[in-house]
Design a protein around this motif. Sequence first.
Motif, PDB file in Angstrom:
ATOM      1  N   LEU A  16       0.852  -1.227   0.215  1.00 14.16           N
ATOM      2  CA  LEU A  16      -0.025   0.083   0.012  1.00 14.16           C
ATOM      3  C   LEU A  16       0.857   1.227  -0.108  1.00 14.16           C
ATOM      4  CD1 LEU A  16      -2.625  -1.226   2.352  1.00 14.16           C
ATOM      5  CD2 LEU A  16      -2.965  -0.741   0.154  1.00 14.16           C
TER       6      LEU A  16
ATOM      7  N   LYS B  47       1.927   2.096  -3.372  1.00 15.28           N
ATOM      8  CA  LYS B  47       0.576   2.650  -4.287  1.00 15.28           C
ATOM      9  C   LYS B  47       0.449   4.074  -3.699  1.00 15.28           C
ATOM     10  CE  LYS B  47      -2.416  -1.437  -4.367  1.00 15.28           C
ATOM     11  NZ  LYS B  47      -2.789  -1.499  -6.063  1.00 15.28           N
TER      12      LYS B  47
ATOM     13  N   SER C  71      -2.252   3.061   5.391  1.00 13.21           N
ATOM     14  CA  SER C  71      -1.873   1.777   4.998  1.00 13.21           C
ATOM     15  C   SER C  71      -2.318   0.793   6.146  1.00 13.21           C
ATOM     16  CB  SER C  71      -0.381   1.575   4.845  1.00 13.21           C
ATOM     17  OG  SER C  71      -0.046   2.353   3.588  1.00 13.21           O
TER      18      SER C  71
ATOM     19  N   PHE D 205      -6.077   0.467   5.920  1.00 11.41           N
ATOM     20  CA  PHE D 205      -6.813  -0.530   4.762  1.00 11.41           C
ATOM     21  C   PHE D 205      -6.322  -2.047   5.282  1.00 11.41           C
ATOM     22  CE2 PHE D 205      -6.537   2.703   1.283  1.00 11.41           C
ATOM     23  CZ  PHE D 205      -7.411   3.173   1.610  1.00 11.41           C
TER      24      PHE D 205
ATOM     25  N   SER E 199      -8.838  -5.127   5.514  1.00 11.57           N
ATOM     26  CA  SER E 199      -8.706  -6.264   4.839  1.00 11.57           C
ATOM     27  C   SER E 199      -8.540  -7.623   5.576  1.00 11.57           C
ATOM     28  CB  SER E 199      -7.284  -6.352   4.109  1.00 11.57           C
ATOM     29  OG  SER E 199      -7.375  -5.273   3.069  1.00 11.57           O
TER      30      SER E 199
ATOM     31  N   PHE F 239      -6.002  -7.379  -6.625  1.00 15.19           N
ATOM     32  CA  PHE F 239      -5.647  -6.375  -5.498  1.00 15.19           C
ATOM     33  C   PHE F 239      -4.338  -5.466  -5.868  1.00 15.19           C
ATOM     34  CE2 PHE F 239      -2.976  -5.092  -1.841  1.00 15.19           C
ATOM     35  CZ  PHE F 239      -3.735  -4.688  -1.076  1.00 15.19           C
TER      36      PHE F 239
ATOM     37  N   ALA G 138      -5.634  -2.674  -8.339  1.00 13.61           N
ATOM     38  CA  ALA G 138      -6.706  -2.040  -7.968  1.00 13.61           C
ATOM     39  C   ALA G 138      -6.166  -0.610  -7.630  1.00 13.61           C
ATOM     40  CB  ALA G 138      -7.346  -2.582  -6.828  1.00 13.61           C
ATOM     41  N   THR G 139      -6.852   0.606  -7.914  1.00  9.74           N
ATOM     42  CA  THR G 139      -6.430   1.867  -7.705  1.00  9.74           C
ATOM     43  C   THR G 139      -7.305   2.539  -6.692  1.00  9.74           C
ATOM     44  OG1 THR G 139      -7.681   2.520  -9.696  1.00  9.74           O
ATOM     45  CG2 THR G 139      -5.314   2.159  -9.837  1.00  9.74           C
TER      46      THR G 139
ATOM     47  N   PRO H  33      -9.715   3.247  -3.479  1.00  2.25           N
ATOM     48  CA  PRO H  33      -9.684   2.529  -1.894  1.00  2.25           C
ATOM     49  C   PRO H  33     -10.580   1.666  -1.850  1.00  2.25           C
ATOM     50  CG  PRO H  33      -9.469   5.098  -1.986  1.00  2.25           C
ATOM     51  CD  PRO H  33      -9.673   4.753  -3.175  1.00  2.25           C
TER      52      PRO H  33
ATOM     53  N   ILE I   6      -9.558  -1.569  -3.281  1.00  3.62           N
ATOM     54  CA  ILE I   6      -8.365  -2.000  -2.590  1.00  3.62           C
ATOM     55  C   ILE I   6      -8.914  -2.807  -1.504  1.00  3.62           C
ATOM     56  CG2 ILE I   6      -6.482  -1.654  -1.308  1.00  3.62           C
ATOM     57  CD1 ILE I   6      -5.936   0.754  -3.227  1.00  3.62           C
TER      58      ILE I   6
ATOM     59  N   GLY J 228      -8.694  -6.994  -1.101  1.00  2.43           N
ATOM     60  CA  GLY J 228      -8.061  -7.219   0.178  1.00  2.43           C
ATOM     61  C   GLY J 228      -8.843  -8.327   1.054  1.00  2.43           C
TER      62      GLY J 228
END
Length: 475
Positions: free
Chosen positions: A316, A319, A326, A329, A333, A371, A374-375, A377, A380, A384
């Motif tokens: 992350l 990204k 991060s 997220f 996930s 994953f 993916a762009t 949120p 993602i 995840g």
Amino acid sequence: MSQPTALREKPAAAPTPTIGERIDKMPITPTHRRLTAVVGVGLLFDTFENNLAGTISKVLQEDFAFNGTTLKLVLASAFIGQFFGSVILGRVADRYGRRRAFLINLALYSGFSLLGAFSPNAAWLIVTRFFAGVGIGAEQSLSDCYLADVLPAKQRGRYTAWAYTLAFCGVPAVGFAALWLVPLSPLGIDGWRWLFVLGALGSAVVWVLRRNLIESPRWLAANGHEQQAHELVARMEAEVPTAEHPQPRLQAEAGQPAPTHVEAPAPTSVKAPAPAARLREVFRARYRRRTTMLWLFCTLSVVGYYGFGALAPQILAAKGYDVVTSIGFTAVSFVGYPIGALLSVPVMDRMERKRLVALSAAAMALSGLGFAYATSPTLIMALGIAYTLVSNIFSTASHVYLAEQYPTLIRAQATGLAYSLSKLSAAALPFALLPVLDTYGPGPMFGVIAAAMGTLVAVVLLLGPRTTGVAVDHD
């Protein structure tokens, strides 16, 4: 001339069922449920530990000003320790008993995890993570073997899945605990250090609970302790309503009256084979195919499983997300881990294990690639969760499958040896995958993971035996 009634030939007595046969014919008892719960809580701290360093890796990197090599050593150190723990404590479990090995591994983990909380520098952290890894290294293989030993064949997969459902609550627990504690400094102590304290104290509580675990009756019988084995099984049988009890049913089928109470069959003397000769069995013709399959399987499986769990914050960050975002997220996930284990419960004993392993591994490869590319949120987090969900169907099925390959005498050693290879593979992951991530980005990195999982699918389908509902006391 007819013979007197007293001299007529009596029907042959029914053979006394073995310990394994009695366990396999038994329905689930309160003892089975209690043992499953205690094992599951212990496994929770295993999953907490295995995802701890990866979850806070970016924080540690900033706090200690790690360079790239030091970060890789921090991530790898616990897995290297787990390699040694899996080998050594697997031998202890077969030689001295499952219960004793359980107590040793948790004591080591709890002590060194607590010491890790006081790390003044990277070297201290790496050393304490290594020895904590030695302690926790055998946790999953010991748990798998213990549950395979004590659970009836037809319920083995389902109740092991329940244990891992509880266990994998530790993954979102470490994610959300990190999200809460990392920005704070309770009592003036860095938040990440409290995560090590939580792991240590929690595992100390589990150590106390495990002092009351019974020893595996199969292990006792296989190592010459028949009297204790029969007593333990008789206690479990006594918890079953009379109508469901296996012993009266066996005797009734033989034309003998069912007893009104349960007594353990008379013990027989069994001499335990020399421990040094046991592990060599895995290389002999009858086990060679499954040993080859398991060693390849264990080496490849962690590429997919820990490739995400240990490196998600790094992915992350690549990204463009900051540390706290991060971790957030990643924590979301991680919710998929216990959900995946829970979803495996109803299918574990209904679908052939090796097919379930193969299907879930293929799903991991696909969702991981999604994953990586993916762009948004939302996408993602959704992918995840999808990845962690299917990876825990895979993981739970894998743990059951791994413990079903060898007989009781060598189960813990042989399983621990195969499982130790997964720890070496996991230790190598930061050195193998982080350069790909840094140089080429998340997409190619997950391409490597997908290739490993595809190879695993082929290995299991081609070489793996069928095990669902099959007794574990096999040749």
